[in-house]
Design an enzyme around this catalytic site. Structure first.
Site, PDB file in Angstrom:
ATOM      1  N   ARG A   1       0.867  -1.177   0.000  1.00  0.00           N
ATOM      2  CA  ARG A   1       0.000   0.000   0.000  1.00  0.00           C
ATOM      3  C   ARG A   1       0.904   1.228   0.000  1.00  0.00           C
ATOM      4  O   ARG A   1       1.443   1.601   1.026  1.00  0.00           O
ATOM      5  CB  ARG A   1      -0.877  -0.031   1.268  1.00  0.00           C
ATOM      6  CG  ARG A   1      -2.008   0.966   1.286  1.00  0.00           C
ATOM      7  CD  ARG A   1      -2.560   1.104   2.689  1.00  0.00           C
ATOM      8  NE  ARG A   1      -1.710   1.980   3.472  1.00  0.00           N
ATOM      9  CZ  ARG A   1      -1.608   1.951   4.795  1.00  0.00           C
ATOM     10  NH1 ARG A   1      -2.270   1.072   5.500  1.00  0.00           N
ATOM     11  NH2 ARG A   1      -0.819   2.800   5.424  1.00  0.00           N
TER      12      ARG A   1
ATOM     13  N   TYR B   1       4.060   6.452  11.077  1.00  0.00           N
ATOM     14  CA  TYR B   1       4.397   5.131  11.594  1.00  0.00           C
ATOM     15  C   TYR B   1       5.225   4.302  10.615  1.00  0.00           C
ATOM     16  O   TYR B   1       5.567   3.178  10.895  1.00  0.00           O
ATOM     17  CB  TYR B   1       3.109   4.359  11.971  1.00  0.00           C
ATOM     18  CG  TYR B   1       2.065   4.298  10.869  1.00  0.00           C
ATOM     19  CD1 TYR B   1       2.191   3.385   9.823  1.00  0.00           C
ATOM     20  CD2 TYR B   1       0.959   5.135  10.877  1.00  0.00           C
ATOM     21  CE1 TYR B   1       1.243   3.319   8.816  1.00  0.00           C
ATOM     22  CE2 TYR B   1       0.001   5.083   9.875  1.00  0.00           C
ATOM     23  CZ  TYR B   1       0.141   4.174   8.849  1.00  0.00           C
ATOM     24  OH  TYR B   1      -0.793   4.112   7.856  1.00  0.00           O
TER      25      TYR B   1
ATOM     26  N   HIS C   1      -3.717   4.574   4.530  1.00  0.00           N
ATOM     27  CA  HIS C   1      -4.810   3.614   4.684  1.00  0.00           C
ATOM     28  C   HIS C   1      -6.091   4.182   4.074  1.00  0.00           C
ATOM     29  O   HIS C   1      -6.792   3.529   3.314  1.00  0.00           O
ATOM     30  CB  HIS C   1      -5.024   3.300   6.161  1.00  0.00           C
ATOM     31  CG  HIS C   1      -6.278   2.549   6.450  1.00  0.00           C
ATOM     32  ND1 HIS C   1      -6.455   1.246   6.061  1.00  0.00           N
ATOM     33  CD2 HIS C   1      -7.439   2.930   7.052  1.00  0.00           C
ATOM     34  CE1 HIS C   1      -7.678   0.846   6.428  1.00  0.00           C
ATOM     35  NE2 HIS C   1      -8.287   1.848   7.032  1.00  0.00           N
TER      36      HIS C   1
END
Lengths: 365, 492
Positions: free
Chosen positions: A256, A269, A260
């Protein structure tokens, strides 16, 4: 026989070189230059759709959007392997699958605009609407597959989910039932390495593909950024299902590259070096290099492809912005398939309430 | 045609965002989806793509300010409509139809961010909810607090006390304009101070009253239990309405209602950021506080003699100066108190300099500016730096740079007549020293009871970085210097 090795299977090197694999080659031999170009076009277009929808969210035209950047090969390669009578049970990120399935562009975005409860009629395209509940769609797929099994037709259910979903009970239950009844269902897991902010290694101490054999379901671990490997694996799985071979689990190892959703900031993160590394494995880049080798792609073809993508993006934007606000009373539609007295009373009451704002347009504002 | 673009909800349920930077200026031609600004929400910094192709006609809000969702931020002069169908766009002449209206997030005010991993969303969620209660806005305006509001609100967004205090010191670029507009808008509706005072009616009737500019508190309800009906509102129009047609903004109230038993003020600006910094510090760093009460008569005598000395008379050396100097000397002997816990790096940062923070009470609230390299200053230099720093802090002209980078802090609670306390660490620092008031007390002196000048020092330290032994030695060193300044000779 199929090689169920734990290494992701590749048919296309990072340089776009076609790597021979005797067990998989027969499944993609039919893809000539034009067929490969069509796949490439799909991937360029869905990436453009994704970019446009992300921009529309930033401009306040969509409430939310789950980008699929980086997962084009996994989605296009698998979707283009399906027959029209196969049924797709997606998660919420399979917008490229929806595009390949022929879902109307405006229908794809209307739910993300908060304009409708669901985007399209699943039975017109044989694709369910996005499942927001993580993994729930795998149960639907297994149930549908049990149905066609009893109907004795050779349609297959395919369900899409992510690495995170494999930790959900629903997915595990779906695999138990699929194996028990040898249901014609393909479990297509896009391991994009991140369950929102949680890296895949945290919940999978072994390969995700290793889980399926525990349920009695054979699995394939393929390079999900390699559209040929994806298509070959999906065709194998579909063939097994159609011929009574039961369920197959595919782990498409992809990445990805975006957030998200548009509400997420992966820089909080995720190591930027990881993204940089995966950019070298970009699925579009790889196929483009193969097309160059085959001398299928020319500047004219390239420009034409970009024009198609831009036209699709403009159509998406116009359709999205042009959506009329839903009628307030439409909230009562599609709750029950049959008339319901309680709901009818609520509808009447609510209609009365709305009228009490005044008859003149704008007076009640 | 001029198209106004209003700030959309860039995440899920966000209510405000900060414009970090504009990448375009009025007069610039932009393409559709061209990156025109960087905007920071509570969740992420995002690139804002231009919603139109055209020419930028106006930037409504400058970079660096926090903007509420739904407020205009940029206007475009759009030629033709080829790429931008009208439906979702906002024409300048219909400002009510916001570009965000059609999208679900328009109702974002009551929602909270619910996905994990997105930082301090909660702190930023409440403001517009209060904005939506018009009575509150009017009340704030009436009490005169609104004047400070926009400047501080506009520059909020820093993380720690130091950062935020910087914004207080900064001149407000657009003071008043937008927030005052908000307040004015809010008085469209009847000013009410609490739910209990709100006249009983229904949403359609309230909408009617608002459109007609009628304050429902002035309408008598004839419906069940005093419910105000549509007819009541219409009947009211025929009665006495201010000739100007303007809504009544401050209903005439007398009696006890004029002095509400409680009022509510939005948590914001420096208060909000101080609270955040204190919570972060108090619940991250395990605090230990130690007390030491000492006879500082020799220091007081030293100060007297310095004041009598022509060379020092004008230096303004006071007890705080001596405490600051003693602290710097003691830091040299116990470096552990001058460190920082860097959780993300998994490291302890040892400072080889002392940026001495001085907690200062200002009309706007607490700020902690610091004296850079305080350990290199002599007593006169420290006194001058302290004077400069406190003057600037009280005037609100503290340079932003002076508000960050502190390594250890002193707070003088003695000026309030207090003896001791348990100070909370300035976030990111390992120790904070509170000095109490100097009092004349009966004290043991050379085997006798004598009236002596006595002072209590309170030291809080972060037990992750500083053990009891080190903290105690540090505090004892400061005490020793104050009790007997000549003992400095044994320490340097």
């Amino acid at each position: 026989m199929i090689d169920f090795s734990p290494q992701p299977v590749q048919l296309l090197s990072l340089d776009g070189e076609r790597m021979p694999r005797p067990d998989l080659d027969p499944w993609v031999d039919d893809l000539d230059g034009l067929a490969l170009l069509a796949l490439y076009r799909d991937m360029v277009v869905v990436r453009r759709i994704d970019t446009e929808a992300t921009a529309l969210q930033r401009q306040g035209e969509l409430g939310l959007w789950p980008p699929l950047l980086g997962q084009e090969a996994a989605q296009v390669g698998s979707a283009r392997a399906l027959r029209d009578d196969d049924f797709i049970f997606p998660s919420y990120r399979e917008n490229a699958v929806a595009y390949c399935r022929g879902v109307n562009l405006t229908d794809i975005v209307k739910v993300w605009r908060g304009n409708a409860q669901s985007g399209w009629d699943p039975y017109t395209v044989n694709m369910a609407t996005p499942a927001i509940i993580i993994g729930a769609q795998t149960l639907h797929a297994t149930g549908w597959a049990l149905g066609v099994q009893r109907d004795e037709v050779d349609s297959v259910a395919i369900t899409y989910f992510g690495d995170g979903a494999t930790s959900e009970g629903d997915v595990n239950e779906a695999m138990v039932f699929a194996a028990s009844f040898q249901a014609p269902v393909v479990f297509f897991c896009q391991n994009n390495h991140w369950a929102i902010s949680e890296p895949v290694g945290l919940q999978a101490h072994r390969q995700i593909a290793d889980r399926a054999p525990g349920f009695g379901i054979p699995s394939l671990r393929i390079d999900g950024n390699d559209v040929l490997a994806v298509m070959a694996a999906t065709r194998i799985a579909l063939d097994r299902a159609r011929t009574g071979g039961g369920p197959t689990f595919i782990e498409a190892v992809t990445y990805r590259m975006g957030p998200h959703t548009t509400a997420d900031d992966p820089s909080r993160y995720r190591d930027p070096a990881e993204l940089a590394e995966w950019k070298t494995r970009d699925p579009l880049l790889r196929l483009h290099r193969l097309l160059e080798r085959l001398e299928v792609i020319t500047p004219e073809v390239e420009a034409e492809t970009q024009a198609i993508a831009d036209a699709v993006a403009a159509e998406l934007r116009a359709g999205c912005i042009g959506l009329a606000d839903p009628e307030p009373l439409s909230v009562f539609d599609h709750v029950y398939t049959t008339p319901n007295a309680t709901l009818e009373r609520q509808r009447t009451d609510y209609a009365g309430y709305l009228t009490s704002f005044g008859s003149q347009p704008g007076e009640g504002r | 045609m001029i198209k106004v673009f209003k700030l959309p909800d860039l995440g899920e349920g966000l209510t405000e965002s900060e414009i970090v930077a504009w990448l375009v200026a009025p007069g610039d031609e932009v393409a559709l989806n061209q990156h025109i600004a960087d905007v920071e929400t509570a969740k992420a910094v995002v690139e804002l793509p231009s919603p139109f192709a055209g020419v930028v006609s106006e930037l409504h809000r400058p970079a660096g300010v926090v903007v509420h969702v739904g407020e205009p931020i940029v206007s475009f002069d759009v030629v033709g409509d080829a790429d931008t169908p009208d439906a979702g766009a906002t024409d300048a002449d219909t400002p009510d139809a916001g570009a965000t209206d059609a999208a679900a997030p328009a109702q974002a005010e009551k929602r909270e961010a619910n996905l994990v991993g997105y930082g301090p969303a909660v702190e930023r969620g409440g403001h517009p909810q209060r904005r939506a209660r018009p009575g509150g806005g009017a009340a704030v305006l009436a009490s005169g607090l609104a004047v400070d509001d926009p400047a501080e609100d506009g520059s909020a967004g820093g993380q720690a006390v130091g950062d935020t205090a910087a914004s207080v010191g900064r001149a407000a670029p657009d003071a008043g304009t937008s927030a005052v507009t908000d307040q004015v808008t809010s008085v469209d509706q009847p000013a009410v101070t609490s739910g209990a005072d709100r006249p009983r009616s229904t949403p359609p009737v309230r909408a009617l009253a608002r459109d007609l500019g009628i304050d429902l508190t002035t309408v008598t309800g004839t419906g069940r239990d005093g419910l105000i009906t549509r007819d009541d509102v219409r009947a009211h129009i025929t009665k006495s309405v201010p000739a100007t047609g303007l809504p009544v903004t401050t209903p005439d109230r007398s009696g006890p209602e004029a002095f509400p038993r409680e009022t509510r003020a939005p948590i914001k600006s420096l208060r909000k950021l101080t609270a955040k910094a204190m919570v972060q510090s108090a619940f991250t760093a395990p605090h230990v506080t130690e007390f030491l009460t000492i006879d500082v008569t020799p220091t007081v005598e030293l100060l007297d003699s310095l004041r009598a000395d022509r060379g020092f008379a004008d230096a303004g050396i006071g007890i705080l100066t001596v405490v600051a100097k003693a602290l710097c000397i003691a830091v040299g002997r116990t470096p552990a108190v001058n460190t920082r816990w860097d959780e993300s790096a998994g490291e302890i940062v040892q400072f080889h300099y002392v940026n001495l923070g001085i907690a200062a009470a200002t009309p706007r609230g607490l700020v902690v500016p610091n004296i850079v390299d305080a350990d290199r200053l002599d007593l006169q230099g420290l006194a001058a730096a302290l004077a400069e720093l406190t003057t600037a802090a009280r005037a609100g002209t503290t340079a932003p740079a002076a508000l960050s980078g502190g390594t250890i802090t002193v707070t003088n609670i003695g000026v309030f007549g207090i003896d001791a306390g348990t100070p909370i660490l300035n976030p990111g620092e390992a120790a904070i020293l509170a000095m109490g008031a100097i009092r004349s007390r009966p004290w043991e002196y050379r085997g006798q009871i004598a009236l002596r000048k006595v002072l209590t020092l309170s030291l809080s330290f972060d037990h992750r970085l500083v053990d009891g032994e080190q903290g105690s030695r540090f505090l004892a060193d400061i005490g020793t210097i104050l009790a007997d300044p000549a003992r400095v000779l044994t320490m340097i």
